[in-house]
Design a protein around this motif. Structure first.
Motif, PDB file in Angstrom:
ATOM      1  N   GLU A 177      -4.861   3.330  -5.071  1.00  0.00           N
ATOM      2  CA  GLU A 177      -3.765   2.823  -4.255  1.00  0.00           C
ATOM      3  C   GLU A 177      -3.828   3.592  -2.938  1.00  0.00           C
ATOM      4  O   GLU A 177      -4.690   4.431  -2.743  1.00  0.00           O
ATOM      5  CB  GLU A 177      -2.441   3.113  -4.969  1.00  0.00           C
ATOM      6  CG  GLU A 177      -2.297   2.455  -6.306  1.00  0.00           C
ATOM      7  CD  GLU A 177      -1.819   1.022  -6.215  1.00  0.00           C
ATOM      8  OE1 GLU A 177      -1.112   0.691  -5.250  1.00  0.00           O
ATOM      9  OE2 GLU A 177      -2.161   0.239  -7.103  1.00  0.00           O
ATOM     10  N   LYS A 178      -2.898   3.346  -2.067  1.00  0.00           N
ATOM     11  CA  LYS A 178      -2.843   4.144  -0.842  1.00  0.00           C
ATOM     12  C   LYS A 178      -2.863   5.616  -1.222  1.00  0.00           C
ATOM     13  O   LYS A 178      -2.211   6.027  -2.170  1.00  0.00           O
ATOM     14  CB  LYS A 178      -1.573   3.846  -0.054  1.00  0.00           C
ATOM     15  CG  LYS A 178      -1.506   2.445   0.475  1.00  0.00           C
ATOM     16  CD  LYS A 178      -2.380   2.291   1.667  1.00  0.00           C
ATOM     17  CE  LYS A 178      -2.172   0.938   2.309  1.00  0.00           C
ATOM     18  NZ  LYS A 178      -2.941   0.741   3.473  1.00  0.00           N
ATOM     19  N   ALA A 222       6.947  10.030  -3.003  1.00  0.00           N
ATOM     20  CA  ALA A 222       7.439   8.659  -2.823  1.00  0.00           C
ATOM     21  C   ALA A 222       6.478   7.830  -1.965  1.00  0.00           C
ATOM     22  O   ALA A 222       6.446   6.608  -2.067  1.00  0.00           O
ATOM     23  CB  ALA A 222       8.817   8.678  -2.179  1.00  0.00           C
ATOM     24  N   LEU A 223       5.668   8.500  -1.143  1.00  0.00           N
ATOM     25  CA  LEU A 223       4.745   7.785  -0.256  1.00  0.00           C
ATOM     26  C   LEU A 223       3.399   7.501  -0.906  1.00  0.00           C
ATOM     27  O   LEU A 223       2.767   6.490  -0.611  1.00  0.00           O
ATOM     28  CB  LEU A 223       4.512   8.596   1.029  1.00  0.00           C
ATOM     29  CG  LEU A 223       5.745   8.865   1.879  1.00  0.00           C
ATOM     30  CD1 LEU A 223       5.396   9.820   3.012  1.00  0.00           C
ATOM     31  CD2 LEU A 223       6.316   7.567   2.406  1.00  0.00           C
ATOM     32  N   GLY A 248      -6.593   4.250   7.149  1.00  0.00           N
ATOM     33  CA  GLY A 248      -5.659   3.211   7.558  1.00  0.00           C
ATOM     34  C   GLY A 248      -5.578   2.072   6.553  1.00  0.00           C
ATOM     35  O   GLY A 248      -4.547   1.425   6.418  1.00  0.00           O
ATOM     36  N   LYS A 249      -6.651   1.811   5.844  1.00  0.00           N
ATOM     37  CA  LYS A 249      -6.666   0.753   4.832  1.00  0.00           C
ATOM     38  C   LYS A 249      -6.315   1.321   3.460  1.00  0.00           C
ATOM     39  O   LYS A 249      -5.451   0.801   2.768  1.00  0.00           O
ATOM     40  CB  LYS A 249      -8.034   0.090   4.797  1.00  0.00           C
ATOM     41  CG  LYS A 249      -8.110  -1.106   3.885  1.00  0.00           C
ATOM     42  CD  LYS A 249      -9.435  -1.834   4.027  1.00  0.00           C
ATOM     43  CE  LYS A 249      -9.457  -3.076   3.138  1.00  0.00           C
ATOM     44  NZ  LYS A 249     -10.704  -3.805   3.264  1.00  0.00           N
ATOM     45  N   TYR A 250      -7.004   2.367   3.048  1.00  0.00           N
ATOM     46  CA  TYR A 250      -6.749   3.009   1.751  1.00  0.00           C
ATOM     47  C   TYR A 250      -6.127   4.390   1.931  1.00  0.00           C
ATOM     48  O   TYR A 250      -5.356   4.827   1.096  1.00  0.00           O
ATOM     49  CB  TYR A 250      -8.034   3.127   0.936  1.00  0.00           C
ATOM     50  CG  TYR A 250      -8.694   1.795   0.703  1.00  0.00           C
ATOM     51  CD1 TYR A 250      -8.109   0.845  -0.131  1.00  0.00           C
ATOM     52  CD2 TYR A 250      -9.891   1.468   1.327  1.00  0.00           C
ATOM     53  CE1 TYR A 250      -8.702  -0.392  -0.327  1.00  0.00           C
ATOM     54  CE2 TYR A 250     -10.487   0.235   1.126  1.00  0.00           C
ATOM     55  CZ  TYR A 250      -9.894  -0.696   0.303  1.00  0.00           C
ATOM     56  OH  TYR A 250     -10.475  -1.918   0.114  1.00  0.00           O
ATOM     57  N   VAL A 251      -6.500   5.087   2.978  1.00  0.00           N
ATOM     58  CA  VAL A 251      -5.944   6.409   3.295  1.00  0.00           C
ATOM     59  C   VAL A 251      -4.856   6.211   4.334  1.00  0.00           C
ATOM     60  O   VAL A 251      -5.138   5.788   5.458  1.00  0.00           O
ATOM     61  CB  VAL A 251      -7.041   7.349   3.848  1.00  0.00           C
ATOM     62  CG1 VAL A 251      -6.430   8.666   4.297  1.00  0.00           C
ATOM     63  CG2 VAL A 251      -8.133   7.576   2.825  1.00  0.00           C
ATOM     64  N   ASP A 252      -3.609   6.500   3.947  1.00  0.00           N
ATOM     65  CA  ASP A 252      -2.524   6.314   4.914  1.00  0.00           C
ATOM     66  C   ASP A 252      -1.862   7.626   5.341  1.00  0.00           C
ATOM     67  O   ASP A 252      -0.976   7.622   6.167  1.00  0.00           O
ATOM     68  CB  ASP A 252      -1.490   5.321   4.401  1.00  0.00           C
ATOM     69  CG  ASP A 252      -0.843   5.726   3.093  1.00  0.00           C
ATOM     70  OD1 ASP A 252      -1.242   6.759   2.523  1.00  0.00           O
ATOM     71  OD2 ASP A 252       0.060   5.002   2.638  1.00  0.00           O
ATOM     72  N   GLN A 253      -2.338   8.747   4.784  1.00  0.00           N
ATOM     73  CA  GLN A 253      -1.870  10.071   5.194  1.00  0.00           C
ATOM     74  C   GLN A 253      -3.054  11.015   5.263  1.00  0.00           C
ATOM     75  O   GLN A 253      -3.885  11.017   4.356  1.00  0.00           O
ATOM     76  CB  GLN A 253      -0.897  10.661   4.177  1.00  0.00           C
ATOM     77  CG  GLN A 253       0.385   9.948   3.989  1.00  0.00           C
ATOM     78  CD  GLN A 253       1.196  10.647   2.913  1.00  0.00           C
ATOM     79  OE1 GLN A 253       1.460  11.837   3.000  1.00  0.00           O
ATOM     80  NE2 GLN A 253       1.565   9.895   1.887  1.00  0.00           N
ATOM     81  N   SER A 282      -3.212   3.073  11.823  1.00  0.00           N
ATOM     82  CA  SER A 282      -1.924   3.364  11.224  1.00  0.00           C
ATOM     83  C   SER A 282      -2.093   4.396  10.106  1.00  0.00           C
ATOM     84  O   SER A 282      -2.465   4.066   8.984  1.00  0.00           O
ATOM     85  CB  SER A 282      -1.311   2.084  10.653  1.00  0.00           C
ATOM     86  OG  SER A 282      -0.061   2.357  10.079  1.00  0.00           O
ATOM     87  N   VAL A 283      -1.858   5.652  10.454  1.00  0.00           N
ATOM     88  CA  VAL A 283      -2.005   6.743   9.493  1.00  0.00           C
ATOM     89  C   VAL A 283      -1.050   7.870   9.895  1.00  0.00           C
ATOM     90  O   VAL A 283      -0.840   8.119  11.075  1.00  0.00           O
ATOM     91  CB  VAL A 283      -3.476   7.242   9.426  1.00  0.00           C
ATOM     92  CG1 VAL A 283      -3.924   7.836  10.733  1.00  0.00           C
ATOM     93  CG2 VAL A 283      -3.692   8.206   8.293  1.00  0.00           C
ATOM     94  N   LEU A 284      -0.451   8.505   8.893  1.00  0.00           N
ATOM     95  CA  LEU A 284       0.424   9.645   9.127  1.00  0.00           C
ATOM     96  C   LEU A 284      -0.425  10.903   9.191  1.00  0.00           C
ATOM     97  O   LEU A 284      -1.165  11.201   8.255  1.00  0.00           O
ATOM     98  CB  LEU A 284       1.450   9.757   7.986  1.00  0.00           C
ATOM     99  CG  LEU A 284       2.353  11.000   7.984  1.00  0.00           C
ATOM    100  CD1 LEU A 284       3.244  11.024   9.219  1.00  0.00           C
ATOM    101  CD2 LEU A 284       3.195  11.028   6.714  1.00  0.00           C
TER     102      LEU A 284
END
Length: 121
Positions: free
Chosen positions: A28-29, A96-97, A51-56, A75-77
């Motif tokens: 998942e992310k 939670a993220l 940005g697709k699978y890694v969001d942080q 789009s990544v934190l």
């Protein structure tokens, strides 16, 4: 990637950059904890997963400036922390993220396991 520990439903892994690139799409992310010494290689190789699978991305560095230019428009934190222990604590707060945290630190697998164990005990 090697499973390290599951903390309240959040799975931590120890991994090399190549393993992340190969296996990240099966997750998942996810969040990446990465030492600045590995960051450029990850950014060069990981453009298909960031940005697709890694969001942080939690960077063990004084600041995130080293990654900002390469991640413009993605789009990544981005979070900068001073050491691996602080990175793990931030990741745990982000349960939670994301439920998957992949660690690519400068420390070896055993040291990483010991640090995480010390945090949760």
């Amino acid at each position: 990637m090697k499973k390290l520990i599951n903390i309240s439903g959040q799975q931590f892994y120890y991994s090399s950059i190549d393993q992340v690139i190969e296996q990240c799409s099966q997750k998942e992310k996810c969040a990446i904890i990465i030492d600045k010494i590995h960051l450029n290689e990850f950014l060069d190789k990981g453009n298909k997963v960031i940005g697709k699978y890694v969001d942080q991305i939690i960077i063990i560095s004084e600041n995130v400036d080293i990654a900002l230019a390469q991640l413009e428009g993605v789009s990544v934190l981005l979070i900068a922390v001073m050491d691996f222990e602080e990175a793990v604590r931030i990741a745990i707060f982000g349960t939670a993220l994301t439920k998957e945290v992949i660690c690519i630190p400068k420390e070896d697998e055993k040291t990483v396991g010991n640090i995480i164990d010390a945090i949760i005990t």
